[in-house]
Design a protein around this motif. Sequence first.
Motif, PDB file in Angstrom:
ATOM      1  N   GLU A  24      71.326  48.076 -33.507  1.00  0.00           N
ATOM      2  CA  GLU A  24      70.975  46.610 -31.980  1.00  0.00           C
ATOM      3  C   GLU A  24      71.514  47.326 -31.194  1.00  0.00           C
ATOM      4  N   MET A  25      72.168  47.809 -31.463  1.00  0.00           N
ATOM      5  CA  MET A  25      73.750  48.310 -29.935  1.00  0.00           C
ATOM      6  C   MET A  25      72.411  48.982 -28.859  1.00  0.00           C
ATOM      7  N   LYS A  26      71.951  49.875 -30.058  1.00  0.00           N
ATOM      8  CA  LYS A  26      71.647  51.016 -28.909  1.00  0.00           C
ATOM      9  C   LYS A  26      70.059  51.098 -28.888  1.00  0.00           C
ATOM     10  N   LYS A  27      69.384  49.984 -29.824  1.00  0.00           N
ATOM     11  CA  LYS A  27      67.938  49.229 -28.952  1.00  0.00           C
ATOM     12  C   LYS A  27      68.523  48.760 -27.958  1.00  0.00           C
ATOM     13  N   LEU A  28      69.352  47.682 -27.870  1.00  0.00           N
ATOM     14  CA  LEU A  28      69.242  47.197 -26.802  1.00  0.00           C
ATOM     15  C   LEU A  28      69.838  48.200 -25.419  1.00  0.00           C
ATOM     16  N   LYS A  29      70.246  49.241 -25.131  1.00  0.00           N
ATOM     17  CA  LYS A  29      70.369  50.017 -24.423  1.00  0.00           C
ATOM     18  C   LYS A  29      69.371  50.561 -24.193  1.00  0.00           C
ATOM     19  N   ALA A  30      67.917  51.090 -25.168  1.00  0.00           N
ATOM     20  CA  ALA A  30      66.988  51.868 -24.814  1.00  0.00           C
ATOM     21  C   ALA A  30      65.927  50.326 -24.243  1.00  0.00           C
ATOM     22  N   LEU A  31      66.345  49.269 -24.396  1.00  0.00           N
ATOM     23  CA  LEU A  31      65.211  48.059 -23.923  1.00  0.00           C
ATOM     24  C   LEU A  31      65.880  48.120 -22.369  1.00  0.00           C
ATOM     25  N   GLU A  32      67.006  47.775 -22.728  1.00  0.00           N
ATOM     26  CA  GLU A  32      67.668  47.475 -20.773  1.00  0.00           C
ATOM     27  C   GLU A  32      67.367  49.124 -19.669  1.00  0.00           C
ATOM     28  N   ARG A  33      67.526  49.879 -20.284  1.00  0.00           N
ATOM     29  CA  ARG A  33      67.181  50.591 -19.315  1.00  0.00           C
ATOM     30  C   ARG A  33      65.161  51.180 -19.215  1.00  0.00           C
ATOM     31  N   CYS A  34      64.485  51.019 -20.128  1.00  0.00           N
ATOM     32  CA  CYS A  34      63.325  50.658 -20.249  1.00  0.00           C
ATOM     33  C   CYS A  34      63.360  49.895 -19.329  1.00  0.00           C
ATOM     34  N   LEU A  35      63.473  48.542 -19.564  1.00  0.00           N
ATOM     35  CA  LEU A  35      63.650  46.983 -17.852  1.00  0.00           C
ATOM     36  C   LEU A  35      63.950  47.515 -16.545  1.00  0.00           C
ATOM     37  N   GLU A  36      64.781  48.391 -16.592  1.00  0.00           N
ATOM     38  CA  GLU A  36      65.251  48.914 -15.341  1.00  0.00           C
ATOM     39  C   GLU A  36      64.489  49.545 -14.735  1.00  0.00           C
ATOM     40  N   SER A  37      64.091  50.775 -15.590  1.00  0.00           N
ATOM     41  CA  SER A  37      62.889  51.902 -14.956  1.00  0.00           C
ATOM     42  C   SER A  37      61.641  50.793 -14.155  1.00  0.00           C
ATOM     43  N   PHE A  38      61.350  50.069 -14.890  1.00  0.00           N
ATOM     44  CA  PHE A  38      59.782  49.206 -14.687  1.00  0.00           C
ATOM     45  C   PHE A  38      60.072  48.731 -13.128  1.00  0.00           C
ATOM     46  N   LYS A  39      61.585  47.970 -13.581  1.00  0.00           N
ATOM     47  CA  LYS A  39      61.874  47.630 -12.320  1.00  0.00           C
ATOM     48  C   LYS A  39      61.699  48.139 -11.108  1.00  0.00           C
ATOM     49  N   GLN A  40      62.479  49.393 -11.099  1.00  0.00           N
ATOM     50  CA  GLN A  40      62.115  50.085 -10.147  1.00  0.00           C
ATOM     51  C   GLN A  40      61.206  50.343 -10.129  1.00  0.00           C
ATOM     52  N   ASP A  41      60.041  50.927 -10.755  1.00  0.00           N
ATOM     53  CA  ASP A  41      59.078  50.817 -10.885  1.00  0.00           C
ATOM     54  C   ASP A  41      57.784  49.861  -9.850  1.00  0.00           C
ATOM     55  N   LYS A  42      57.558  48.627  -9.871  1.00  0.00           N
ATOM     56  CA  LYS A  42      57.512  47.602  -9.592  1.00  0.00           C
ATOM     57  C   LYS A  42      57.829  47.515  -8.015  1.00  0.00           C
ATOM     58  N   ILE A  43      58.977  47.993  -6.857  1.00  0.00           N
ATOM     59  CA  ILE A  43      59.275  48.254  -6.348  1.00  0.00           C
ATOM     60  C   ILE A  43      58.690  49.231  -5.610  1.00  0.00           C
ATOM     61  N   GLN A  44      57.937  50.133  -6.417  1.00  0.00           N
ATOM     62  CA  GLN A  44      57.921  51.202  -5.579  1.00  0.00           C
ATOM     63  C   GLN A  44      56.162  51.090  -5.121  1.00  0.00           C
ATOM     64  N   ILE A  45      55.711  50.510  -6.109  1.00  0.00           N
ATOM     65  CA  ILE A  45      54.249  49.954  -6.328  1.00  0.00           C
ATOM     66  C   ILE A  45      54.155  49.281  -4.841  1.00  0.00           C
ATOM     67  N   ILE A  46      55.169  47.936  -5.269  1.00  0.00           N
ATOM     68  CA  ILE A  46      54.885  47.231  -3.843  1.00  0.00           C
ATOM     69  C   ILE A  46      55.306  47.426  -2.422  1.00  0.00           C
ATOM     70  N   ASN A  47      55.854  48.844  -2.738  1.00  0.00           N
ATOM     71  CA  ASN A  47      56.549  49.462  -1.220  1.00  0.00           C
ATOM     72  C   ASN A  47      54.957  49.531  -1.277  1.00  0.00           C
ATOM     73  N   ARG A  48      54.720  50.932  -1.891  1.00  0.00           N
ATOM     74  CA  ARG A  48      53.225  51.333  -1.528  1.00  0.00           C
ATOM     75  C   ARG A  48      52.119  50.465  -0.736  1.00  0.00           C
ATOM     76  N   LEU A  49      51.680  49.266  -1.950  1.00  0.00           N
ATOM     77  CA  LEU A  49      51.018  48.832  -1.119  1.00  0.00           C
ATOM     78  C   LEU A  49      51.128  48.174  -0.389  1.00  0.00           C
TER      79      LEU A  49
END
Length: 192
Positions: A24-49
Amino acid sequence: MDSKLIAEFASKHEVRLWKPLPEEMKKLKALERCLESFKQDKIQIINRLEQEKDTHVRTLLTERLDLIEQQIESLEETLKSLSKTSDTLKRPITLLQSIPGIGMTTALSLLGELPDLSTFESAKQLSAYAGLNPSIRSSGSSVRGRGCLSKMGPSVLRKILYFPAMAAIRANPPLKEFAKRLKEKGKKPMVI
């Protein structure tokens, strides 16, 4: 040669056995890191827009932004569900949320980024791991540099803890008093 050196070290020091993290902790780590990556992608796209003039590119970026926002929402729901159903996560989340300034999002982020907390013997060790311990620059009597955080640990932990620290200074009376004393001593806001 390396094996002999490790064996000699282990015979002279108390070495704890390494235990893998629960699934469960491994899954949490994977989900959290994926979420953080997607949030960074969102910021990049907003800046590009904001800068993009071409309508076709703007349309493609908007579609991609919509998809990423859906994925972020899905990840957040999965994390909430995991936090409610996991016996492994309930207690640490409850303990973390008992600290003023730390809510569910921060608790999950911290648990996703921190290693197994049982490996730390004290709060000072955890603070040093996160790079939150003070670093003093001096050399005898001639060099007296300004003190700062060591920043030796993962920067993502300091990022996660910044806003909860600000909230804790406002909401927690002992911390509020401590911050006031530091300010009276002339410490700068970021040092406080």
